[in-house]
Each structure stands twice: as C-alpha cells, then as structure tokens.
Motif scaffolding. Structure first.
Motif, PDB file in Angstrom:
ATOM      1  N   ASP A  80     -52.314  84.442  -5.089  1.00 47.19           N
ATOM      2  CA  ASP A  80     -51.316  83.392  -4.939  1.00 47.19           C
ATOM      3  C   ASP A  80     -51.914  82.179  -4.230  1.00 47.19           C
ATOM      4  N   ARG A  81     -51.418  81.035  -4.598  1.00 48.59           N
ATOM      5  CA  ARG A  81     -51.810  79.773  -3.960  1.00 48.59           C
ATOM      6  C   ARG A  81     -50.785  79.452  -2.880  1.00 48.59           C
ATOM      7  N   VAL A  82     -51.250  79.226  -1.652  1.00 47.36           N
ATOM      8  CA  VAL A  82     -50.317  79.049  -0.546  1.00 47.36           C
ATOM      9  C   VAL A  82     -50.746  77.899   0.355  1.00 47.36           C
ATOM     10  N   VAL A  83     -49.755  77.324   1.035  1.00 51.88           N
ATOM     11  CA  VAL A  83     -49.963  76.401   2.146  1.00 51.88           C
ATOM     12  C   VAL A  83     -49.575  77.140   3.416  1.00 51.88           C
ATOM     13  N   VAL A  84     -50.345  76.933   4.483  1.00 49.31           N
ATOM     14  CA  VAL A  84     -50.100  77.631   5.742  1.00 49.31           C
ATOM     15  C   VAL A  84     -49.579  76.636   6.779  1.00 49.31           C
ATOM     16  N   PRO A  85     -48.321  76.772   7.238  1.00 45.36           N
ATOM     17  CA  PRO A  85     -47.796  75.880   8.272  1.00 45.36           C
ATOM     18  C   PRO A  85     -48.629  75.956   9.551  1.00 45.36           C
ATOM     19  N   PHE A  86     -48.661  74.848  10.295  1.00 40.58           N
ATOM     20  CA  PHE A  86     -49.505  74.821  11.485  1.00 40.58           C
ATOM     21  C   PHE A  86     -48.951  75.667  12.616  1.00 40.58           C
ATOM     22  N   ASN A  87     -47.601  75.839  12.687  1.00 40.26           N
ATOM     23  CA  ASN A  87     -47.076  76.716  13.726  1.00 40.26           C
ATOM     24  C   ASN A  87     -46.902  78.127  13.165  1.00 40.26           C
ATOM     25  N   ILE A  88     -47.177  79.115  14.006  1.00 38.36           N
ATOM     26  CA  ILE A  88     -47.142  80.523  13.612  1.00 38.36           C
ATOM     27  C   ILE A  88     -45.811  81.094  14.067  1.00 38.36           C
ATOM     28  N   SER A  89     -44.968  81.472  13.119  1.00 37.95           N
ATOM     29  CA  SER A  89     -43.607  81.894  13.453  1.00 37.95           C
ATOM     30  C   SER A  89     -43.244  83.142  12.661  1.00 37.95           C
ATOM     31  N   CYS A  90     -42.325  83.934  13.241  1.00 30.31           N
ATOM     32  CA  CYS A  90     -42.004  85.240  12.673  1.00 30.31           C
ATOM     33  C   CYS A  90     -40.860  85.208  11.680  1.00 30.31           C
ATOM     34  N   GLY A  91     -39.964  84.209  11.788  1.00 31.38           N
ATOM     35  CA  GLY A  91     -38.850  84.097  10.859  1.00 31.38           C
ATOM     36  C   GLY A  91     -37.651  84.947  11.178  1.00 31.38           C
ATOM     37  N   ARG A  92     -37.686  85.692  12.293  1.00 31.48           N
ATOM     38  CA  ARG A  92     -36.567  86.598  12.541  1.00 31.48           C
ATOM     39  C   ARG A  92     -36.133  86.680  14.002  1.00 31.48           C
ATOM     40  N   CYS A  93     -36.701  85.885  14.867  1.00 33.34           N
ATOM     41  CA  CYS A  93     -36.312  85.885  16.277  1.00 33.34           C
ATOM     42  C   CYS A  93     -35.151  84.912  16.515  1.00 33.34           C
ATOM     43  N   PHE A  94     -34.690  84.845  17.742  1.00 34.90           N
ATOM     44  CA  PHE A  94     -33.583  83.958  18.117  1.00 34.90           C
ATOM     45  C   PHE A  94     -33.886  82.510  17.731  1.00 34.90           C
ATOM     46  N   MET A  95     -35.088  82.035  18.046  1.00 36.00           N
ATOM     47  CA  MET A  95     -35.431  80.644  17.779  1.00 36.00           C
ATOM     48  C   MET A  95     -35.606  80.379  16.282  1.00 36.00           C
ATOM     49  N   CYS A  96     -36.300  81.257  15.596  1.00 36.07           N
ATOM     50  CA  CYS A  96     -36.491  81.065  14.155  1.00 36.07           C
ATOM     51  C   CYS A  96     -35.160  81.068  13.415  1.00 36.07           C
ATOM     52  N   ASP A  97     -34.231  81.925  13.858  1.00 32.91           N
ATOM     53  CA  ASP A  97     -32.910  81.971  13.226  1.00 32.91           C
ATOM     54  C   ASP A  97     -32.169  80.647  13.361  1.00 32.91           C
ATOM     55  N   ARG A  98     -32.539  79.841  14.354  1.00 30.84           N
ATOM     56  CA  ARG A  98     -31.898  78.551  14.595  1.00 30.84           C
ATOM     57  C   ARG A  98     -32.732  77.385  14.084  1.00 30.84           C
ATOM     58  N   GLY A  99     -33.707  77.676  13.248  1.00 31.94           N
ATOM     59  CA  GLY A  99     -34.523  76.627  12.655  1.00 31.94           C
ATOM     60  C   GLY A  99     -35.513  76.004  13.611  1.00 31.94           C
ATOM     61  N   LEU A 100     -35.813  76.699  14.712  1.00 28.45           N
ATOM     62  CA  LEU A 100     -36.751  76.190  15.716  1.00 28.45           C
ATOM     63  C   LEU A 100     -38.033  77.023  15.678  1.00 28.45           C
ATOM     64  N   GLN A 101     -38.692  76.994  14.514  1.00 28.19           N
ATOM     65  CA  GLN A 101     -39.886  77.819  14.348  1.00 28.19           C
ATOM     66  C   GLN A 101     -41.010  77.427  15.303  1.00 28.19           C
ATOM     67  N   SER A 102     -41.024  76.196  15.773  1.00 25.63           N
ATOM     68  CA  SER A 102     -42.046  75.781  16.731  1.00 25.63           C
ATOM     69  C   SER A 102     -41.822  76.399  18.111  1.00 25.63           C
ATOM     70  N   GLN A 103     -40.691  77.088  18.294  1.00 27.25           N
ATOM     71  CA  GLN A 103     -40.393  77.767  19.555  1.00 27.25           C
ATOM     72  C   GLN A 103     -40.333  79.280  19.367  1.00 27.25           C
ATOM     73  N   CYS A 104     -40.877  79.787  18.277  1.00 29.84           N
ATOM     74  CA  CYS A 104     -40.792  81.215  17.925  1.00 29.84           C
ATOM     75  C   CYS A 104     -41.048  82.101  19.143  1.00 29.84           C
ATOM     76  N   GLU A 105     -40.107  83.000  19.431  1.00 28.77           N
ATOM     77  CA  GLU A 105     -40.236  83.851  20.606  1.00 28.77           C
ATOM     78  C   GLU A 105     -41.262  84.961  20.416  1.00 28.77           C
ATOM     79  N   THR A 106     -41.582  85.281  19.175  1.00 28.50           N
ATOM     80  CA  THR A 106     -42.586  86.317  18.918  1.00 28.50           C
ATOM     81  C   THR A 106     -43.990  85.823  19.235  1.00 28.50           C
ATOM     82  N   THR A 107     -44.248  84.545  18.986  1.00 24.45           N
ATOM     83  CA  THR A 107     -45.611  84.034  19.177  1.00 24.45           C
ATOM     84  C   THR A 107     -45.730  83.046  20.336  1.00 24.45           C
ATOM     85  N   GLN A 108     -44.667  82.877  21.118  1.00 24.51           N
ATOM     86  CA  GLN A 108     -44.726  81.980  22.275  1.00 24.51           C
ATOM     87  C   GLN A 108     -45.900  82.335  23.189  1.00 24.51           C
ATOM     88  N   VAL A 109     -46.542  81.304  23.729  1.00 31.05           N
ATOM     89  CA  VAL A 109     -47.654  81.513  24.649  1.00 31.05           C
ATOM     90  C   VAL A 109     -47.087  81.430  26.062  1.00 31.05           C
TER      91      VAL A 109
END
Length: 395
Positions: A80-109
């Motif tokens: 498959d041909r893919v583009v990779v977003p610059f922020n690493i997000s899980c898609g299923r945490c509190f923040m990702c559920d609210r469209g705040l993938q740049s604040q993903c709680e799974t990958t927060q530093v």
C-alpha cells in the motif's frame, strides 16, 4: 540504510544506520519514497540542539510504500502507498476521540510535559527516529498512516503529512469572516499554503508579509497582496492602511520562534547554546524571538483573531497582555491534529484540478544524499529554496 542524522548546529549528515524493524504489533515498516524538510527542522538545525543527540534521525514529512505490518495493523498492508502524519497518535484515547491527535495520551512525552510524540523531533517529543531515511518504523500504525491511491506523483500527497493539515488548521483557527481580511506572517511553505487555503475558503483579501523576494513573488502570483517588511518601519501601520484603518479580521503567524529581524533574541539563543547541554536545555525553552507575534497583535483589528501555527518554545516570554485584553483578541494555537483534518483536505488533494497547487509546490526535489546541501540552502534562503523534498533511492 541511509538516513539524515543530526550531529550539531548546522551539521546534518547522511549516515548508514541500522534498518528499522517491527517492535510492537501496532508497528509498520514503510519504505520512504519522498520526505520533506520542514521549517521546524530548521529549529533543530539552528536552535534546539540542547534537546538532540548526535545520530538522531531527522524528518517528519514522509510517504512511501508499506513493507511490513504488525499483527494488529489491519487497515493497511504490504504494497500500500501511504502518507505518515508527523504526530504519532493512537486514535482511541481521550484526546484522539476529541480530534486532538497532537495531544494523544498514549504517546504523550510526560517526562517533558509535552503532547504526542513526533517523528524526528528531539527528546522533548519522544526522540522517535524520523522519516528522512530509506525506511521508517511507524508506531501506532493501526491508526496513523493514511492510504492514498496509486498513480499520481508523490507530490500530490506528501504534504498530507504536515503542510496541508497544518495550514488548514491555522486557517480554521483564524476564524476568517466570509470575504474578510487575513494577514499571513511568513511566506514559507506553511504560510504559502495558508494563503491558498484562505482564498479557497472565501477570504476576501489575503495579505502576505515577508522579506524574501522569492517568497513574496510566489505569493503574489497566487493573488496575495504582499507586504515587504524591508519597506516598512511599522508593519502594523502598513496593515491598517490596507484595511480601512482598523487592522485585519484575522492574523496567522506562520513564522514562530526564529523570526528574522530579531537580533537580540538570536544573540540570546546563540549564547544559550554555548552552555553545557543540561543547562542549555532549560534555558533554550525560555527564549523566543517574538517580533512577529508582537506585529500580529498590532496588526489584528479589535475583536479579531490570531492563529499561531509557527512553533514557539518559550516558557518565560513576556506577552503584551494589556494590549491583548484591551483589543479583545481571540488567540488560538497548537500543533496540527493531522488525522482530524484529513477528511476535509483529501478531496482537495485528489481533485484533478489541484485547487491548492500541491503539484509543483516544492521548489527543490533532491536525492537523499544531498540533504546537507538541501538544509543549507533552505536555512539560508538561497537558490530560491522555499520547499524542499528529498527522495531516497538511486541518484
């Protein structure tokens, strides 16, 4: 494999490093076919060395072909041909559920009190090996990578990794009234794309502010009213003269912490980076060059909106709070939530008429081995370099 690595201030090299491998069942391995150099990469090249280590792999704007996937990755497969977003997000945490993938709680530093991890961007954002390389390990690949169709050239899609979603969010946050006026400070890649998206979304007048002739000329070709900072002692006055004396409805700051024309801030940054790394890391995060932000505050009308997409790192920067309060300014900012905006921007990217002009957006496309030269001309604004793509592989 070959990869672009950081070795010090203005010192990037193409080294041979270990090939990435699957570590987690949510990983994928992508063979990179195109990868951009971002204006944010220049912060690492110039300012943020205290948060880097020699050998760190740079880059956060990649696309390519999937080589391998972990057991939990179902929406993409090898080939498959893919583009990779610059922020690493899980898609299923509190923040990702609210469209705040740049604040993903799974990958927060959490060690540095930061949001989601980023590819190729310092200890503060996870020290994840970046995409200016022949191959890339993609964590959270069950969600992050964006599948794109075969056929059109890479340049049609590569900007989905950062440039287009970042500019789209900047315009969204700017709340530009229909037929209203927006000023874009900084006509680098993000500023250029902000101007095009603002026009597409119905802005009446787009004013672009910069001091680099090639950037001003490129924006003017797309119908932007340009203001050359070298011709004006007071940019706020220049903007008011173009906006019935009151200032712009909206202002987008697409410059950030490394604004040109701020020599005192530059000297402070340079002096800090001469200190031992542990001390410099604490102090670098406290210093920005705020001249553009001050100009944005001066240029926006009362009751208007300022949108910050340029990266700021300061923790102790003085803000003119009285002016912000008195003018009743709305202020929005933050890293782009890339995945949140894909449904909005994908139709524009796949539209055959190419309404945002993504094909031909890059001024330079170079082989990966020429990365040191590419960084140099981009940082020094030479040879008309506005946007640079690197292509791994032969040549």
């Amino acid at each position: 494999m070959k990869a672009v690595t950081w070795h010090g201030k203005r010192d990037v090299r193409v080294d041979t490093v270990e090939d990435p491998r699957l570590v987690e069942p949510t990983d994928a391995i992508v063979r990179v076919t195109s990868t951009g150099i971002c204006g944010s990469d220049l912060h690492l090249y110039e300012v943020l060395g205290a948060f880097m280590e020699p050998g760190d792999i740079l880059g956060h704007e990649p696309m390519g072909i999937v080589e391998e996937v972990g057991a939990e990755v179902k929406h993409i497969k090898p080939g498959d041909r893919v583009v990779v977003p610059f922020n690493i997000s899980c898609g299923r945490c509190f923040m990702c559920d609210r469209g705040l993938q740049s604040q993903c709680e799974t990958t927060q530093v959490k060690e540095f009190g930061k949001g989601a991890s980023l590819f190729g961007y310092t200890k503060m954002y996870g020290q994840v090996p970046g995409g200016q390389a022949e191959y890339l390990r993609v964590p959270q690949a069950h969600y992050g990578p964006i599948k794109v169709p075969d056929g059109p050239p890479d340049e049609r899609f590569v900007y989905l990794s950062d440039v287009v979603p970042t500019a789209w969010q900047a315009v969204e946050y700017a709340h530009i009234p229909q037929d209203g006026t927006v000023v874009v400070f900084g006509l680098g890649p993000i500023g250029q794309m902000c101007a095009r998206i603002a026009q597409h979304r119905g802005a009446g007048t787009v004013i672009g502010v910069d001091l680099v002739p090639e950037r001003l000329a490129r924006a003017a070709k797309h119908g932007v009213t340009t203001v050359d900072t070298r011709d004006h002692r007071d940019i706020g006055d220049a903007i008011r003269q173009l906006t019935a004396g009151r200032g712009a409805d909206s202002v987008i700051d697409a410059v950030g912490m490394e604004a040109h024309g701020a020599p005192i801030g530059k000297i402070a940054q340079d002096l800090v980076n001469l200190l031992p790394q542990a001390i410099a890391a604490k102090l670098t995060a406290g210093i920005d060059r705020l001249s553009v932000l001050y100009a944005a505050i001066d240029s926006v009308r009362r009751g208007g909106t300022i949108s910050l997409s340029g990266v700021y790192g300061g923790m102790v920067d003085p803000l003119p709070m009285m002016e912000l309060f008195d003018k009743q300014v709305r202020l929005r900012m933050g890293q782009a939530n890339v995945r949140h905006w894909i449904d909005d921007v994908m139709p524009l990217i796949t539209e055959p008429s190419d309404p945002l002009g993504v094909e031909g957006f890059a001024t330079h496309t170079l082989p990966l081995k020429e990365a040191p030269h590419a960084y140099e001309i981009f940082q020094q604004k030479r040879e008309g370099a506005i946007k640079v793509l690197l292509q791994p592989g032969p040549g």
